[in-house]
Each structure stands twice: as structure tokens, then as C-alpha cells.
Write an enzyme that holds these catalytic residues in place. Structure first.
Site, PDB file in Angstrom:
ATOM      1  N   GLY A  19       0.850  -1.116   0.059  1.00  0.00           N
ATOM      2  CA  GLY A  19       0.118   0.113   0.130  1.00  0.00           C
ATOM      3  C   GLY A  19       0.861   1.333  -0.098  1.00  0.00           C
ATOM      4  O   GLY A  19       0.453   2.220  -0.602  1.00  0.00           O
ATOM      5  N   ARG A  47       4.314 -20.514  -1.157  1.00  0.00           N
ATOM      6  CA  ARG A  47       5.066 -19.115  -1.480  1.00  0.00           C
ATOM      7  C   ARG A  47       6.563 -19.522  -1.159  1.00  0.00           C
ATOM      8  O   ARG A  47       6.866 -20.002   0.073  1.00  0.00           O
ATOM      9  CB  ARG A  47       4.626 -17.727  -0.889  1.00  0.00           C
ATOM     10  CG  ARG A  47       5.713 -16.703  -1.012  1.00  0.00           C
ATOM     11  CD  ARG A  47       4.973 -15.515  -0.284  1.00  0.00           C
ATOM     12  NE  ARG A  47       5.156 -15.398   1.216  1.00  0.00           N
ATOM     13  CZ  ARG A  47       6.301 -15.228   1.873  1.00  0.00           C
ATOM     14  NH1 ARG A  47       7.369 -15.110   1.270  1.00  0.00           N
ATOM     15  NH2 ARG A  47       6.001 -15.379   3.168  1.00  0.00           N
ATOM     16  N   ARG A  67       9.100 -24.389   2.071  1.00  0.00           N
ATOM     17  CA  ARG A  67       8.733 -24.505   3.566  1.00  0.00           C
ATOM     18  C   ARG A  67       7.729 -25.615   3.658  1.00  0.00           C
ATOM     19  O   ARG A  67       7.521 -26.151   4.772  1.00  0.00           O
ATOM     20  CB  ARG A  67       7.952 -23.085   3.650  1.00  0.00           C
ATOM     21  CG  ARG A  67       8.945 -22.156   3.675  1.00  0.00           C
ATOM     22  CD  ARG A  67       8.172 -20.716   3.799  1.00  0.00           C
ATOM     23  NE  ARG A  67       9.292 -19.712   3.765  1.00  0.00           N
ATOM     24  CZ  ARG A  67       9.270 -18.352   3.759  1.00  0.00           C
ATOM     25  NH1 ARG A  67       7.977 -17.877   3.602  1.00  0.00           N
ATOM     26  NH2 ARG A  67      10.082 -17.781   4.068  1.00  0.00           N
ATOM     27  N   LEU A 127       7.783 -10.056  -0.204  1.00  0.00           N
ATOM     28  CA  LEU A 127       8.195  -8.504   0.036  1.00  0.00           C
ATOM     29  C   LEU A 127       8.447  -8.179  -1.449  1.00  0.00           C
ATOM     30  O   LEU A 127       7.943  -7.190  -1.994  1.00  0.00           O
ATOM     31  CB  LEU A 127       9.597  -8.532   0.545  1.00  0.00           C
ATOM     32  CG  LEU A 127       9.513  -8.783   1.956  1.00  0.00           C
ATOM     33  CD1 LEU A 127      10.892  -8.574   2.752  1.00  0.00           C
ATOM     34  CD2 LEU A 127       8.526  -8.134   2.790  1.00  0.00           C
TER      35      LEU A 127
HETATM   36  C1  LIG Z   1       7.599 -12.545  10.950  1.00  0.00           C
HETATM   37  C2  LIG Z   1       7.496 -12.346   9.416  1.00  0.00           C
HETATM   38  C3  LIG Z   1       8.804 -12.418   8.620  1.00  0.00           C
HETATM   39  C4  LIG Z   1       8.487 -12.525   7.222  1.00  0.00           C
HETATM   40  N1  LIG Z   1       9.805 -12.376   6.398  1.00  0.00           N
HETATM   41  C5  LIG Z   1       9.447 -12.283   5.129  1.00  0.00           C
HETATM   42  C6  LIG Z   1      10.791 -12.181   4.395  1.00  0.00           C
HETATM   43  O1  LIG Z   1      11.965 -12.497   4.772  1.00  0.00           O
HETATM   44  N2  LIG Z   1      10.603 -12.090   2.994  1.00  0.00           N
HETATM   45  C7  LIG Z   1       9.278 -11.873   2.298  1.00  0.00           C
HETATM   46  O2  LIG Z   1       9.221 -11.794   1.354  1.00  0.00           O
HETATM   47  N3  LIG Z   1       8.348 -12.132   3.180  1.00  0.00           N
HETATM   48  C8  LIG Z   1       8.244 -12.334   4.469  1.00  0.00           C
HETATM   49  N4  LIG Z   1       7.388 -12.043   5.309  1.00  0.00           N
HETATM   50  C9  LIG Z   1       5.728 -12.131   4.518  1.00  0.00           C
HETATM   51  C10 LIG Z   1       5.772 -10.414   4.326  1.00  0.00           C
HETATM   52  O3  LIG Z   1       6.344  -9.681   5.349  1.00  0.00           O
HETATM   53  C11 LIG Z   1       4.280 -10.015   4.303  1.00  0.00           C
HETATM   54  O4  LIG Z   1       3.690 -10.990   3.409  1.00  0.00           O
HETATM   55  C12 LIG Z   1       4.317  -8.597   3.431  1.00  0.00           C
HETATM   56  O5  LIG Z   1       4.826  -7.855   4.164  1.00  0.00           O
HETATM   57  C13 LIG Z   1       2.770  -8.212   3.490  1.00  0.00           C
HETATM   58  O6  LIG Z   1       2.813  -6.852   3.113  1.00  0.00           O
HETATM   59  P1  LIG Z   1       1.417  -6.046   2.882  1.00  0.00           P
HETATM   60  O7  LIG Z   1       1.666  -4.742   2.323  1.00  0.00           O
HETATM   61  O8  LIG Z   1       0.576  -6.889   1.811  1.00  0.00           O
HETATM   62  O9  LIG Z   1       0.540  -6.191   3.928  1.00  0.00           O
HETATM   63  P2  LIG Z   1       0.981  -5.554   5.404  1.00  0.00           P
HETATM   64  O10 LIG Z   1       2.069  -5.234   5.638  1.00  0.00           O
HETATM   65  O11 LIG Z   1       0.374  -6.464   6.506  1.00  0.00           O
HETATM   66  O12 LIG Z   1       0.209  -4.158   5.654  1.00  0.00           O
HETATM   67  C14 LIG Z   1      -1.235  -3.926   5.874  1.00  0.00           C
HETATM   68  C15 LIG Z   1      -1.632  -2.642   6.114  1.00  0.00           C
HETATM   69  O13 LIG Z   1      -2.933  -2.589   5.680  1.00  0.00           O
HETATM   70  C16 LIG Z   1      -3.622  -1.891   6.808  1.00  0.00           C
HETATM   71  N5  LIG Z   1      -4.807  -2.529   7.340  1.00  0.00           N
HETATM   72  C17 LIG Z   1      -5.370  -3.832   7.403  1.00  0.00           C
HETATM   73  N6  LIG Z   1      -6.564  -3.793   7.396  1.00  0.00           N
HETATM   74  C18 LIG Z   1      -7.033  -2.357   7.389  1.00  0.00           C
HETATM   75  C19 LIG Z   1      -8.203  -1.792   7.709  1.00  0.00           C
HETATM   76  N7  LIG Z   1      -9.383  -2.525   7.895  1.00  0.00           N
HETATM   77  N8  LIG Z   1      -8.368  -0.498   7.556  1.00  0.00           N
HETATM   78  C20 LIG Z   1      -7.255   0.289   7.294  1.00  0.00           C
HETATM   79  N9  LIG Z   1      -6.277  -0.489   7.285  1.00  0.00           N
HETATM   80  C21 LIG Z   1      -5.919  -1.612   7.241  1.00  0.00           C
HETATM   81  C22 LIG Z   1      -2.446  -1.937   7.976  1.00  0.00           C
HETATM   82  O14 LIG Z   1      -2.698  -0.724   9.010  1.00  0.00           O
HETATM   83  C23 LIG Z   1      -1.236  -2.215   7.396  1.00  0.00           C
HETATM   84  O15 LIG Z   1      -0.695  -0.552   6.917  1.00  0.00           O
HETATM   85  C24 LIG Z   1       7.184 -12.412   6.785  1.00  0.00           C
HETATM   86  C25 LIG Z   1       6.219 -12.434   7.356  1.00  0.00           C
HETATM   87  C26 LIG Z   1       6.234 -12.553   8.746  1.00  0.00           C
HETATM   88  C27 LIG Z   1       5.057 -12.397   9.461  1.00  0.00           C
END
Ligand SMILES: Cc1cc2nc3c(=O)[nH]c(=O)nc-3n(C[C@H](O)[C@H](O)[C@H](O)COP(=O)(O)OP(=O)(O)OC[C@H]3O[C@@H](n4cnc5c(N)ncnc54)[C@H](O)[C@@H]3O)c2cc1C
Ligand code: SF4
Ligand code: FES
Lengths: 671, 254
Positions: free
Chosen positions: A46, A464, A338, A470
Site C-alpha cells: 500500500g 510461497r 517451506r 516482499l
Molecule cells: C515474521 C515475518 C517475517 C517475514 N519475512 C519475510 C521475508 O523475509 N521475505 C518475504 O518476502 N516475506 C516475508 N514475510 C511476509 C511479508 O512480510 C508479508 O507478506 C508482507 O509484508 C505483506 O505486506 P502487505 O503490504 O501486503 O501487508 P501488511 O504489511 O500487513 O500491511 C497491511 C496494511 O493494511 C492496513 N490495514 C489492514 N486492514 C485495514 C483496515 N481494515 N483498514 C485500514 N487499514 C488496514 C494496516 O494498517 C497496514 O498498513 C514475513 C512475514 C512475517 C510474519
């Protein structure tokens, strides 16, 4: 059954995206200024989308429920981000990244999307470097790489064990710049609780201001969801406490199909559960499997002795250890994907060879790596006769430089020193491949509604690969949506500003208000937390977790329904204002858990429908004699996209057939 | 690893919009394997079962990286352990029968929202003032076109590791945000990518920091001692140099 149009462009795989992009309808700069876009969620996907759309000239309103975009769950990603740069000259290429992702996903993802992802992966690294993301470097000053599971090249870029943090701070800085320039208006602590459609198109949202508790209406020409994954349906997961499905689920209720909800990734290396007070599970990055070796004792006698504290694991002689991943999968060893690694851990624990007080753990051991690195340090220091203590000291320093923060985190949580004694690890829910169905443009089945990042289902199939989330989040946000949103908005340049005072907005606002009141009025006797824990741990993990079977899933569906009924008649949500118009974290949680209940049932229905094992979805009935997953390509090479049909009736299944023109479907083998 | 059950008295800060706030006493019985926040979860479950209002506190990742958790524990931001956020603090560091004081981060620029939750959006506005490199998406050179010495990358990373929690402000008698601001200024000043806007950045971020109501730095050093990410106070000296060269070196008014 309707046919879903995935809108993947015609033409050779490697030319689809470039050709499509150059022929796409564009919105002229002067028109962009009059077009508003809502971006919900400011994690990697986002924030990168909102910043880029702002740069292009759109008027962006961005929302997150966090107190700052910098706290999104993306911040916690540890290990790294993939890109087909081939900087290591080890034979990597766009095609290989594409192929690895398709294979890693167990042939359940869309070729066109995945190839595009591999193509733009290279631009992501350049973009992040330009923003000042401090990636790890080699001595010569070039970018450093490491390997992740399921691949045989080294293409993962990283920033110590905090890659997600540094990438998110990069995207956050780009977003902050647009906020300061006025092209993005940021609404922190605003939670989207519903989607508003006008004449069938997504035109706005209802959000709850989490400080005042008041509902607010926001309108735009188009809505983009980047709200993350739904792993917290299991209660215990590696996700942050606040991660939830609400935004995606409300979109689903309003007509967006939800795809492959049963595909959940169980990560093999997490710190095991230690008690039922536990609130979350902590991941130990997959990058550790580059150097850590996974084992359990060969015999039950040694297992018992270790549990009783009679032998220390580090003292158990080599020949009495079973390095089971190296044994079963010699080609990939500890770096199998995984799902494979997680299941293998489950099997050895099922054989009662698991370690730790609960028997639900295996060892991840760094002793060999410490020695190996120590010896090569000794060589480079020209001290071939150094004592074993010296060698270990040097080796420890190398390991510490690579994984220091992870080792520290482990020690803080468990009180044990992983340099001296092997880590105990166990699989935990980590990532959700399923999500809102989107076409090649990342548009959902609701016109004008787009979904990015973990919230959509797009690129990872049934499993995945590490370091690819990321990549996908940033690909979607920086390099895909800024173009593809034009396919919708080019037809909207004559649409005047949408008013949030249209009757459609008031209608949905009232729906949300009623739902909040209903929750507050239950005034029962059980906490939200206790419902969430029961749903996640006792039902979903038990019956729809690492392995599933038809009978169990049917039981689970029944249990979810019963518990949902109890939730709506016996939950207690503390409050002082009967409309919920106050700062109230318990109410926030209650609204999220209410949606998890509905999602849970859909996950079970989807798992029941899929009579095969693939990637993160393992049906016990469909396994080879050796216990490996058995796909059924003839009948199940499709994306299951579910249409909401009320809570009493079954959802409607729409199938998107997956067509493989460039890769041959094979049994995934890592042996 | 043995675990045991201990009894604690908690003195917790309770405050709503309409009341000035006070400490309230609670008793909990908990397991020493729990994290500090899990201990508060236990307290909240207890309060909810008595139909009382739970204690509000900020948290999200619970792994020491998002910067959401805060709390002043027995007078120290993030509690007694060096280099540890509240969410990573475990109860094995406390004794049976102990009394623990739990208060919010206090600073004029961090108004209390409820109980232990404060508003730290002033930090976002400091970043918005200039904590970025002004590049648009696309058209950037190849990642390896900019070579960065390993040690420089490491130093920049050390500064970039700040999680924006605000403990530095809470620990400072002047409630200064110098450590936070200087961490971002240093991260970008150390890298070639950050050079072009270097001077203007320091000026803009520092002046925004002042406008937000953070105090001045008088070299107390408490920030460095309490910072859970061990951000070095050397960053403040670097920012001061940047700031001075900004004031004297730039003809442009900012
Ligand atoms: C511990 C951990 C380690 C990881 N390590 C890796 C890695 O090394 N490499 C890799 O590629 N991936 C990794 N992943 C996976 C990866 O981090 C996530 O899949 C990715 O960051 C998700 O990004 P996103 O932008 O889709 O969502 P998020 O980063 O989860 O962001 C969600 C956003 O939506 C907002 N939001 C949610 N619901 C609402 C709502 N109803 N109203 C308003 N705002 C809302 C939140 O506030 C936030 O801003 C890891 C995950 C975890 C848990
Ligand atoms: S400098 Fe340290 S204490 Fe201050 S906000 Fe950053 S991480 Fe927190
Ligand atoms: S909860 Fe994220 S740093 Fe503590």
C-alpha cells in the site's frame, strides 16, 4: 458456473507485460489531478502504491489502522527479497525465477502474473537502493545475496535480519514525501469497516476513526486494498497482533470473490509454543536454514534422555542424530521449500521423536556452521594450527555477523543461548497465499476495486517461496498498479468527484453502525480473546492446519458455526459508549474476530472442495506412499474463486482454469 | 528451562480524555515464561471477566521491530533490560512479590490518548519534513551502479535500525527527539544517495522537531542508554554538524 476472465494478454510469455504496458490506456496528467484514489493499507504494497500514484498526480487518500504507516506488519519481515539480478553469475534469470515460483507454488499460480513479477523484481532493487535502503554489501561495495528454500541460486537481497523494516521504511519515506507535497492525504488510526459501491463500482469506504470511535465516509473514483494476510485466523501465527482480514472480508461480502482461502503457509522455523498464555509465535528466518542443520535424535531413548535433561542436545554424538531433511532430500537438504520442511517436522514429531518439553519441536543446529566458518577464518588469517576454541570463536563471530539479531531474539524469548545449544523450532502459521481474486490488472470482481500484496491471491499458487512476498508487495505497489489502474480510470476521466454524501454511503454506514451496536449489546460473559483462541487453536489449527482430512473438515465446519453463534450471543465487549464512539481496542478486536469466523468457514469449505494435496494444502487422503503431497492436475488445476452468498447458504464456486503453456506440470521433487 | 508462577502487584497508569489520570493497583499471578505484554493480557482477561475496563496499551508485532509498544516500567522506558523493547521483555527478569510501576511515555509532543497509549504522530511529521531521498518510482540506475563500502553500509544500517518508538524522548529530561531525528539524518547522510539533499534535510527536520514541541538536547545521554535498538548518540553529533553546515552553507532559505 461462470468463466472468470483473468485478462492475461495474448502473446509470448516474455513479451506480454512490456507489450501490454505500452498499449495500455493512459490517463493524462491534467486528468489525473481530478481523479481520487483510496488506498487502504500502507504496508509494503500500500505505501509503495500510494506514493507512486501520488507521484503520478492522482489525488490519493491512504488509510491504515496503525498509528503510523511505519508499523505495518511488513516491518517484521526478516530474511530478504528476491530479484532475478544474477549478480552472483550463478545462472539466475527472469525465467528461472519465474520457473522456481511456479514450481514452488506447486503449479497452482498463473503463468502471466508470475512472469511479470520476475521481470519487475529487478527494478525493485534499483528503486530501493535509490531510496537509500541499506542493503548488505560485499567488501567490493556490491550488493550481497543469500539463498532461500526451494531454489538453487543465490538471489535474495537483504538488510541484516531486518529486510522488511528497511524496505518498509523506504516505502514509508516515499509516502511521507508525497504527504508533505500534498498529493497523498494520510489517515492513520482509521480502520476500513466496509466498502461502498455506487452503480456497481467501488467508490468509497466506511472507516472507523479509532481515536474517536466515530464512523467516517470517504469517496473516490477507485479503491485499492493492500491490507495484508489473514494468518491470524489461527490465533497463533507469526503475524502481528493486529493483522486481520476485515477489509478483504467486507469487500468479499460486497461482491469481490475470495480465491483459494485454504492455501496457508506454515513456516517450518518458528519458536515453539511454550504455554497457553502465548499470544503469538515468533519466526526464526528461513535464511537460518542456509547454515543451520535440522535434526532430531534417531532413537526414542535419546529423546527421553534429552527431555529429562540427562543429555544435552549439543553432546549427543553425531551418529545418534537424524538429519532428516538431508537424509530424505539430498538435493536440497535443509533448503527444501517451506511446506516440505514443515511436514517433515510434523512427521518426526508424530513418530514421537520431537524434542522440548511438549515433544513438539526439532533442532536447528549451528555447530557445524560455526566450525566450518571458523576453519575458513583460520585459513584467511593464516593460522592453520589455531586451537579448536579459537576456531569456534572466529566461527561464532561470522555466524553472529550474519544472524546476530535473530540469535538475540531467540535468547530473549527462550532464555537459551543458540550459539551453544541448538535452537528448538516448530512450524507455525505464517502467510496466506489465498486472498481476494484479482485479474492481470489486479482488479477484483468488483469494478474499480483493486487488491495488492498479501491481500490478493495472485502469484504464489499453493505455496510461497521465501523472500517472495516482499518482492510481490513492492512489485504490485511500485510497478504494476500504477499502470494497470489506468485500465479502469481511463474511462472515468469524465466522472466528477464522487460525493461521500450519496445515499449509498449512508446506507452502508448504517449497516456498520448496526453491526457495532449488535456486538456491544450482546453483553455476554466471554472475552473476545477467548473466542479467538478457541477458533484458531482448537478448530482451525487442529482441523484445517498443517494437514487436513475430509472428515475432520466437516467436524470443523460444524464447530465454527456453533462457536460463531455463541460469539454473537455471549461475547462481552467492554464499553462506555453504546455506539462505540470512543477509543476501544476490545471493540476493534471483536469486529475483526467476527470476520475471522466467517472466513474460517470459507477456508474449510475450500479445503473440502480440493480433493488433492498441493503446497500448503495437505489432504491426508491424497498422499503418496512416502507421505508426499499428491496433486490431481486433471481435476484441480484451477483457482477456486468463491462468491459470497449469505451466511446460511453455501458460497458459490467459480473456477479459473490455469493454463500452462510454458512449463510442464511435474511432480515437485526436491530429492 | 524451568518455569514458575509468581505473584506481582502492578501500579498501572489509568487515564481517559476527561480525567487527569492516576495509578491503580492490580494483583496478578503469572508464569515467568510470559512476556511483559502477555502479563498485561492476563491482567486484561482478569478485568474483562470482572466486567471492568481493560488497560489500553500499544503493541503489534511483539517481536521488537514495529516500534508500537512503549511503557515506562519502574521508571525506565521499555523496562530494565538493555537493548530490549517492552514486548521482548520476559517475566523471568522479575521476582515473586515484586511491585511494578507501569506508566506511559511522557512528553508534551506525545499526548496521552488513553491509559498507556500515547500519540506519536509528531514523529511521522518529522520524517515528512525531509526524511527521504527525493526520487520517484522508476528510472533509477542499476543497484550495483552505486557501490557502497561494506562498513559505510553497516554504519548507515545501524542508524536506520531505529524503530520510531519514542523511548529516547521519554527518557530525556527535556523530552528531546534528537536521537530519533539524528538517526534518520545520519542514515541518509552516510549514503551517497542522500548527499544531494543533505543540508536542507537536516535543517528541515530539526526545525520541524522544534515546532512539534520537543525539547532541546543538553547532552544528558539517557536516550542512548534507553534506546532499545542501541542507536548511538554519535548520530546527534553528526546531525549537529549537518545542521551547522546547513545553516552556513546554504544560500537557500528553508
Ligand atoms: C515474521 C515475518 C517475517 C517475514 N519475512 C519475510 C521475508 O523475509 N521475505 C518475504 O518476502 N516475506 C516475508 N514475510 C511476509 C511479508 O512480510 C508479508 O507478506 C508482507 O509484508 C505483506 O505486506 P502487505 O503490504 O501486503 O501487508 P501488511 O504489511 O500487513 O500491511 C497491511 C496494511 O493494511 C492496513 N490495514 C489492514 N486492514 C485495514 C483496515 N481494515 N483498514 C485500514 N487499514 C488496514 C494496516 O494498517 C497496514 O498498513 C514475513 C512475514 C512475517 C510474519
Ligand atoms: S532512537 Fe531508539 S529510542 Fe528513539 S525512537 Fe529510535 S529506536 Fe526508539
Ligand atoms: S510490539 Fe512491536 S516493537 Fe514491541
Amino acid at each position: 458456473m461462470s468463466k472468470l476472465d483473468n485478462k492475461v494478454p495474448e502473446g509470448p510469455l516474455s513479451e506480454k507485460w512490456t507489450k501490454y504496458r505500452s498499449e495500455m490506456p493512459l490517463v493524462a496528467p491534467n486528468n489525473k489531478r481530478n481523479i481520487e484514489v483510496i488506498v487502504v493499507g500502507t504496508g509494503l504494497a500500500g505505501a509503495s502504491a500510494a506514493a507512486t500514484l501520488g507521484e503520478l498526480g492522482y489525488q490519493v487518500k491512504a488509510f491504515c489502522f496503525h498509528d503510523s504507516p511505519r508499523r505495518a506488519h511488513s516491518i517484521a519481515a526478516q530474511g530478504g527479497i528476491n530479484a532475478a539480478k544474477n549478480y552472483q553469475n550463478d545462472g539466475d534469470s527472469v525465467y528461472r525465477l519465474f520457473y522456481d515460483t511456479i514450481k514452488g507454488g506447486d503449479y497452482r499460480s498463473r503463468e502471466g502474473n508470475v512472469h511479470r513479477l520476475a521481470e519487475v523484481s529487478r527494478d525493485i532493487i534499483d528503486q530501493c537502493v535509490a531510496q537509500g535502503v541499506p542493503f548488505a554489501r560485499e567488501y567490493g561495495g556490491n550488493l550481497a545475496n543469500r539463498s532461500f528454500g526451494g531454489v538453487q541460486v543465490s538471489r535474495t537481497f537483504y538488510a541484516r535480519g531486518q529486510t522488511g523494516q528497511q524496505l518498509l521504511l523506504g516505502a514509508y519515506s516515499a509516502l511521507s514525501r508525497q504527504i508533505s507535497l500534498g498529493s497523498v492525504k494520510m489517515y492513520n488510526r482509521h480502520e476500513m469497516l466496509d466498502l461502498v459501491k455506487v452503480e456497481g463500482k467501488a467508490r468509497g469506504i466506511i472507516a472507523r476513526n479509532l481515536i474517536s470511535g466515530k464512523l467516517e465516509r470517504f469517496a473516490a473514483h477507485s479503491v485499492v486494498l493492500a491490507t495484508g494476510g489473514y494468518g491470524n485466523v489461527y490465533y497463533l501465527s507469526t503475524n502481528a497482533m493486529g493483522s486481520n482480514v476485515t477489509a478483504a472480508w467486507t469487500a468479499h461480502r460486497r461482491g469481490a470473490y475470495f480465491a483459494n482461502p485454504c492455501y496457508c503457509q506454515i513456516h517450518p522455523t518458528c519458536i515453539p509454543v511454550s504455554g497457553d498464555y502465548q499470544s503469538k509465535l515468533t519466526l526464526m528466518s528461513e535464511s537460518l536454514r542456509n547454515d543451520g542443520r535440522v535434526w532430531v535424535p534417531k532413537s526414542h531413548v535419546d529423546v527421553e534422555a534429552i527431555r529429562a535433561g540427562e543429555i544435552k542436545p549439543e553432546e549427543l554424538p553425531e551418529e545418534r542424530r537424524d538429519y532428516y531433511l538431508e537424509r530424505i532430500y539430498p538435493a536440497f537438504g535443509n533448503l527444501v521449500p517451506r511446506d516440505v520442511a514443515s511436514r517433515a517436522a510434523k512427521y518426526v514429531c508424530d513418530e514421537n521423536r520431537g524434542v522440548g518439553s511438549t515433544g513438539l519441536a526439532v533442532y536447528l543446529d549451528f555447530a557445524s556452521a560455526i566450525e566450518r566458518y571458523g576453519h575458513s577464518e583460520a585459513v584467511s588469517k593464516n593460522e592453520p594450527n589455531a586451537s579448536i576454541e579459537k576456531v569456534k570463536e572466529w566461527g561464532t563471530a561470522v555466524v553472529s555477523a550474519k544472524y546476530g539479531n535473530l540469535f538475540e531474539m531467540y535468547e530473549k524469548i527462550t532464555g537459551e543461548n543458540p550459539y551453544k545449544t541448538p535452537m528448538r523450532i516448530f512450524p507455525a502459521v505464517h502467510y496466506t497465499m489465498g486472498g481476494i481474486w484479482v485479474d492481470y490488472n489486479l482488479e477484483t470482481t468488483v469494478p474499480g476495486l483493486f487488491a495488492l500484496g498479501e491481500a490478493n491471491f495472485s502469484d504464489h499458487g499453493a505455496n510461497r517461496l521465501g523472500a517472495s512476498a516482499l518482492m510481490q508487495g513492492l512489485a504490485d505497489g511500485y510497478f504494476v498498479i500504477p499502470y494497470t489502474i489506468g485500465t479502469f480510470l481511463a474511462n472515468e476521466i469524465r466522472t466528477p468527484k464522487i460525493s461521500p454524501d450519496l445515499p449509498e454511503f449512508f446506507e452502508i454506514e448504517n449497516d456498520v453502525r448496526d453491526r457495532i451496536k449488535r456486538l456491544l449489546n450482546v453483553q455476554g460473559s466471554r472475552s473476545v480473546e477467548s473466542f479467538h483462541r478457541e477458533l484458531g487453536v482448537k478448530i482451525m489449527w487442529e482441523y484445517c492446519g498443517m494437514s487436513r482430512n475430509g472428515e475432520g473438515l466437516k467436524i470443523a465446519r460444524d464447530k465454527v458455526r456453533k462457536l460463531r453463534k455463541e460469539f454473537w450471543s455471549n461475547v462481552y465487549v467492554p464499553h462506555t459508549d453504546s455506539d462505540g464512539e470512543e477509543y476501544n481496542p476490545e471493540l476493534e478486536k471483536a469486529l475483526r474476530v467476527a470476520d475471522f469466523f466467517e472466513l474460517a468457514e470459507l477456508m474449510i469449505i475450500d479445503a473440502l472442495d480440493r480433493h488433492e494435496s498441493c503446497g500448503g494444502h495437505f489432504r491426508e487422503e491424497y498422499a503418496t506412499e512416502e507421505g508426499e503431497a499428491q496433486r490431481n492436475d486433471k481435476d484441480y488445476t484451477y483457482v477456486a474463486a468463491w462468491e459470497f452468498n449469505g451466511l446460511e447458504d453455501d458460497p458459490i464456486l467459480h473456477k479459473e482454469e490455469l493454463v500452462f503453456e510454458n512449463v510442464e506440470l511435474k511432480t515437485r521433487s526436491y530429492k | 528451562m524451568s518455569s514458575e508462577t509468581i505473584k506481582l502487584t502492578l501500579k498501572v497508569w489509568r487515564q481517559t480524555e476527561s480525567d487527569p489520570g492516576r495509578l491503580e493497583d492490580y494483583q496478578v499471578e503469572i508464569n515467568t515464561h510470559m512476556s511483559f505484554l502477555e502479563m498485561l493480557d492476563v491482567l486484561n482477561e482478569q478485568l474483562i471477566s470482572e466486567k471492568k475496563e481493560p488497560v489500553s496499551f500499544s503493541h503489534d508485532c511483539r517481536e521488537g521491530i514495529c516500534g508500537a509498544c512503549s511503557l515506562v516500567i519502574n521508571g525506565r522506558p521499555h523496562g530494565p533490560m538493555q537493548g530490549t523493547t517492552t514486548c521482548q521483555l520476559h517475566m523471568r527478569h522479575f521476582e515473586d512479590g515484586e511491585t511494578i510501576y507501569i506508566e506511559p511515555f511522557r512528553a508534551k509532543a506525545f499526548p496521552v490518548i488513553k491509559d498507556l497509549v500515547v500519540d506519536r504522530s509528531s514523529f511521522d511529521r518529522i520524517i515528512q519534513a525531509g526524511g527521504y531521498v527525493s526520487v520517484n518510482t522508476g528510472g533509477t540506475p542499476d543497484g550495483n551502479a552505486i557501490q557502497i563500502e561494506k562498513d559505510t553500509a553497516r554504519e548507515a544500517f545501524d542508524a536506520a535500525a531505529c524503530i520510531g518508538c519514542g523511548a529516547c524522548v521519554a527518557s530525556c529530561p527535556n523530552a528531546s527527539a534528537m536521537l530519533f531525528t539524528s538517526a534518520k539524518v545520519s542514515h541518509l547522510a552516510l549514503l551517497p544517495q542522500g548527499q544531494v539533499e543533505r543540508r536542507a534535510r537536516a535543517l528541515k527536520m530539526v526545525s520541524r522537531m522544534d515546532e512539534e514541541g520537543f525539547g532541546a538536547c543538553s547532552n544528558v545521554g539517557a536516550c542512548e542508554a534507553e534506546c532499545p535498538k542501541e542507536i548511538s548518540i554519535a548520530n546527534i553529533a553528526r546531525m549537529n554538524r549537518e545542521y551547522i553546515s546547513g545553516v552556513f552553507g546554504s544560500a537557500k532559505k528553508v
